[in-house]
Structure formats: structure tokens, C-alpha cells
Write an enzyme that holds these catalytic residues in place. Sequence first.
Site, PDB file in Angstrom:
ATOM      1  N   LYS A 157      92.759  44.808  77.424  1.00  0.00           N
ATOM      2  CA  LYS A 157      92.094  45.380  76.236  1.00  0.00           C
ATOM      3  C   LYS A 157      90.862  44.636  75.931  1.00  0.00           C
ATOM      4  CE  LYS A 157      96.366  46.610  73.759  1.00  0.00           C
ATOM      5  NZ  LYS A 157      96.375  47.896  73.528  1.00  0.00           N
ATOM      6  N   ARG A 206     106.406  51.751  76.555  1.00  0.00           N
ATOM      7  CA  ARG A 206     107.469  52.388  76.957  1.00  0.00           C
ATOM      8  C   ARG A 206     108.313  51.936  78.276  1.00  0.00           C
ATOM      9  NH1 ARG A 206     102.535  56.822  78.021  1.00  0.00           N
ATOM     10  NH2 ARG A 206     101.842  55.639  76.155  1.00  0.00           N
TER      11      ARG A 206
END
Length: 492
Positions: free
Chosen positions: A272, A348
Site C-alpha cells: 500500500k 478473501r
Amino acid sequence: MDLRVTDTSCLEWSGDALAVGLFEDQVELTGELASLDEKLSGTIQELITEVEFKGKAGSSASTRVGGGSSIRKIILVGLGKPEELKLEGLRQAGAAIAKIAKKEKAKTLGISLPLCNEDAAASAQAIAEGIELALHQDTRFKSDPDDKGAKLETVELLGLGGQDAAITRARQLCSGVILARELVAAPANIVTPITLAETALAIANEYGLDVQILERDECEKLGMGAFLGVAQASDLPPKFIHLTYRPAGTPRRKLAIIGKGLTFDSGGLNIKPSGSGIEMMKTDMGGAAATLGAAKAIAQLKPADVEVHFISAATENMISGHAMHPGDILTASNGKTIEINNTDAEGRLTLADALVFAEKLGVDAIVDLATLTGACVIALGDDIAGLWSPNDDLAAELVTAADKAGEKLWKMPMEEKYFDGMKSVVADMKNTGPRPGGAITAALFLKQFVNDTAWAHLDIAGPVWADKENSYNSVGATGFGVRTLVSWVFAA
Ligand code: BES
Ligand code: MN
Ligand code: ZN
């Protein structure tokens, strides 16, 4: 703070601050309030006139009562139109009153509010929840908290004598919300996968739940390649947490709650960048926090004949020489293969193995909560969680549960066609699709790991944290999800 109920009326009550609720456009004082106003030499009427108090929902006013009165301060809260009063209105009124009383440095507070639907127990519980949640303040990491001084010592709900059990329920529920808030607010150097596992063990010990913590090697044996792929660059061990609440009798329904437990999400090698909010990625275990908070509340509230499994595949998403590479192919515990086209879509992957694990338990329904996508925040903003489910009944149950609990969910589409964007040349699927509809493709990805059990996914990336103060939350972690989950388990 001692929170209790009493049959004392607002006329007889004495203490630092007395709060009364007024309905919209019904601010002319009659009956008991007229007598109270007389006793306080017209202070209430003067205040109403002076600030043009109309009783609108969310409005409030307070003033000092002069002379040697048995009450020092009077607090008015608006309740809106009487026919529109809901439990949430009482919750917010309780919260507003508690905040004003605290600001006014009251040590003793009396609260006189009307009932919602003539249900004294539900009304008392809602008011108490508002008070508990509004007064919680997290100063664990301040060496010199600015809020010292007078503390609210006693709060009495007037006219609600006999509703002690409702107060206890509110406290038990709020203890779960507060646990979730504190887990989310604590940074990644304090709350690690180890801490989450220890928290689960502590809840199990204190309230008698079953607990199992699977270590890395056990997860390997179960073939949890997706979860372990995310965990492989961290210096901290992953922990697969499984807590179970079993009711006294034979369970009529068995449920599983799964929370995304990323104690820090750096993004992995798709790191990020600065400006992306990387410093907020301590909140990426908000689903796990809600799951543990719900476990703590449910263990105390003890719903009859429902068995509940609380699950989190806890880890960090880090970088190192042994981090998963973009392009790697992982195999999840149901045998499906995943091409990692973005290491930042890690939640996920951890949920995939948790879903497979939950389904193997033979439960009737599974709900997962996850700070899964920035796309969901773009779609629904900071206050509303996204809800996806192929099962309309389960989705409706959750919407009702959230509404009762005072949390906001919005049902989103499970648009199967969008799964085309996740097709991989080399594996069964990629872990991310194109940017548009990113919260939907995330839900579709999760669906690949559930066969026929009723399942719903809540994306809580927005409401896990409040940037602005709202009714019962100061800026910071909200504990979002706990109240909805508890409400859902009780309705199940
Ligand atoms: N934990 C983030 C999602 C998130 C974003 C939570 C903002 C809270 C606030 C998640 O793991 C993530 O990085 N998602 C990516 C997915 C993308 C790579 C497909 C995102 O939303 O950008
Ligand atoms: Mn990520
Ligand atoms: Zn994440």
C-alpha cells in the site's frame, strides 16, 4: 458507573442532573412535568422558551437550576414525533443524555424517558445501551488522559423499577461491543494474531466456551494454502481461532460467524503506498473483533437452543524474502486454485479457508464480516456495511437484526456475470477482478468457497471506524457488527 432502575418519579428524584425526554411539538408542560417545573421555579419552561426547544429528534438543551433545589441541572432531549419513536430513538436519547451529563460534570444522573411500544424491558435495555456505549472512552494509550475530574457515578432510569434484567442484558451486550472497539483501536504492535488467540482463550475460560486454536502446521494438514499464503511473510505465527458456544439443551440451529482477522495489512508485495491509509490497517481485523465481541456477549446472554461457532483465520499481511509473489498460485482447503494477481486482496484468501472450515462443521448458516474492500466504502460511505447473500431469507434476517440493533446494512447484488473478470488462464480463478464493482467481485470470490450452506457476507470496511463523532461513538473504533450479530443469533 452504577446503572440502575427505580420507581422513583422525576418529581421525587434528587441529584446532580435530571434528564427528561420531550416529544416534538409537545413541549407544553403538563401533568408530572408541570409539577416538576413548578418545584424548580419555572426553570424548565424558561429553558424551553429561551432556546426555542421544539423536541426535535437529536436536539437537546440544558441549564443550571437556581436556588437550593434538590436538582442542580436539568437536561432536555428531543424525541421527535411520538408515533415515530423507535428503540433506536431511545438508544440515541440515552447516549445524548449521558454525554451531556458527563460534560456538565454530573456525578448522579436521573433519566426520565417514555417507553417505546409500551415495552418496558426493551426500552430500558435500549436506553442503557446508549448510555454504556456513549460513556466508553479508550484512554489505554494516553499517559495523561485529559478527561480526569468528576466521573458519572450513578445513573438511574426513573419509572423503570423491576427492569434490572434488561440493564444486565445491555451491559453484557455492550461488553462485547467495547471488546471489539478496543481490539480494533489497539495498533498492530499490541494486537497481533497471538493476542487475538489469547483473547479467544480468555473468553472461553471466563464464560465456559469451547476453544480450539489451530497452529500453522495444523492448518497445513487441513490444506489451508490460501490462508497460509497470506501469513507466510510475517514474523508472527498465524492463528486459526475457533470458539464454540453450546446451549444447555439440544441446539435447534447451528450458526457460524467468521471474522477477517488481519492484524495488519501492508498490502504485501503489492504494498500500500503512502496516502492509501496504510496506517489505518490495524483496523483490518475488525471482522475478527466483532466475532470475538459477539462471542463475549453471547456467552453471557446465553441464547437457548442455538449453537454458535466463532471463527477467524488471524494473521498479518507482510513483506519479506519469503512473501508470496504476485503471480503465485495457491490451493485452498477445498482444492480450488487461486492465481494471486494482487497480494493486497488478502482478506478473501484468509476467509476462503475459514468458509471451507465452517461449512465442514455442518452449520445451518454462515455469516462472515470483513473489512474487505475500499470499493465498498466508496459505494456506501462510512456508516453503512454492504451485505451480499445468495440466500434472500438469510439476507432479510440480517437486515431485520441490524435494524433492531441500530446498525446499518444495505443489500448489494451478487452479479454472477462479474465473476468473468476473475477468470484465470493458469488457475481456477484470480484473486481480484477489474476495479469497477470491486466489492461485488470480492463477494463472488468468497462464494466459490461455500457449497450449499446459507451464507452471507458483510463488508464492514466503512463502519469499522468513525472519523467523526456520532450518537454513541466518539472518533475511533465502533465495534460495528457485534450488535447485529447478537440480534441475529437471538432471532435465529
Ligand atoms: N483491508 C483492505 C480493504 C480496506 C480498505 C479496509 C480501506 C478498510 C479501509 C483490503 O485488504 C484491500 O486491500 N483491498 C483492496 C482490494 C483490491 C486490491 C482488489 C482494495 O480495496 O483496494
Ligand atoms: Mn489488502
Ligand atoms: Zn485487508
